[in-house]
Design a protein around this motif. Sequence first.
Motif, PDB file in Angstrom:
ATOM      1  N   GLY A   1       0.812  -1.206   0.000  1.00 54.44           N
ATOM      2  CA  GLY A   1       0.000   0.000   0.000  1.00 54.44           C
ATOM      3  C   GLY A   1       0.847   1.259   0.000  1.00 54.44           C
TER       4      GLY A   1
ATOM      5  N   SER B   1      -1.505   3.486  -2.166  1.00 56.10           N
ATOM      6  CA  SER B   1      -2.920   3.112  -2.131  1.00 56.10           C
ATOM      7  C   SER B   1      -3.384   3.067  -0.681  1.00 56.10           C
ATOM      8  N   TRP B   2      -4.288   3.964  -0.339  1.00 55.11           N
ATOM      9  CA  TRP B   2      -4.819   4.031   1.016  1.00 55.11           C
ATOM     10  C   TRP B   2      -5.554   2.745   1.379  1.00 55.11           C
ATOM     11  N   ASN B   3      -6.322   2.184   0.442  1.00 55.97           N
ATOM     12  CA  ASN B   3      -7.077   0.952   0.715  1.00 55.97           C
ATOM     13  C   ASN B   3      -6.146  -0.219   0.998  1.00 55.97           C
ATOM     14  N   GLN B   4      -5.100  -0.391   0.193  1.00 55.41           N
ATOM     15  CA  GLN B   4      -4.156  -1.476   0.434  1.00 55.41           C
ATOM     16  C   GLN B   4      -3.440  -1.293   1.768  1.00 55.41           C
TER      17      GLN B   4
ATOM     18  N   LEU C   1      -4.611   0.268   4.495  1.00 51.77           N
ATOM     19  CA  LEU C   1      -5.541  -0.045   5.580  1.00 51.77           C
ATOM     20  C   LEU C   1      -5.808  -1.532   5.678  1.00 51.77           C
ATOM     21  N   PHE C   2      -5.918  -2.222   4.543  1.00 49.20           N
ATOM     22  CA  PHE C   2      -6.129  -3.663   4.562  1.00 49.20           C
ATOM     23  C   PHE C   2      -4.950  -4.363   5.237  1.00 49.20           C
TER      24      PHE C   2
END
Length: 120
Positions: free
Chosen positions: A4, A9-12, A14-15
Amino acid sequence: MGKGLRNLSWNQFLFGLVLLRPPLFIFLGLSGLLMLVSLCWFPQYAGGWLSGFFLFITGFVVSLVCSKADPRIIRSLYGIPAFVFYQVRALFKSLSSRRLTVATREGSAPAERMPESRQL
């Protein structure tokens, strides 16, 4: 998390952060164990530990009541102790398993232990 950050990538990110958290049964079990150890050395903190566990349980119950959960969900909560028991048992079984279970090359150790009728 690193992927991420590399991809911005904010989503990656956070995941990856969510995956760092241990499963709830391990988190609660370690909390209980640390509470017992802490009570031996610092009994003045017993109220803090008990209020923390009480707030956790209260938050769980409030979320079920406020969301008007299906009665089947509430009935299923009685199975939580058995579920946690089986999770802990599976964890210890996986930790104690030291043998290879998948043959990766011809003639490797697991294939040698297989009965001849099962070898490829």
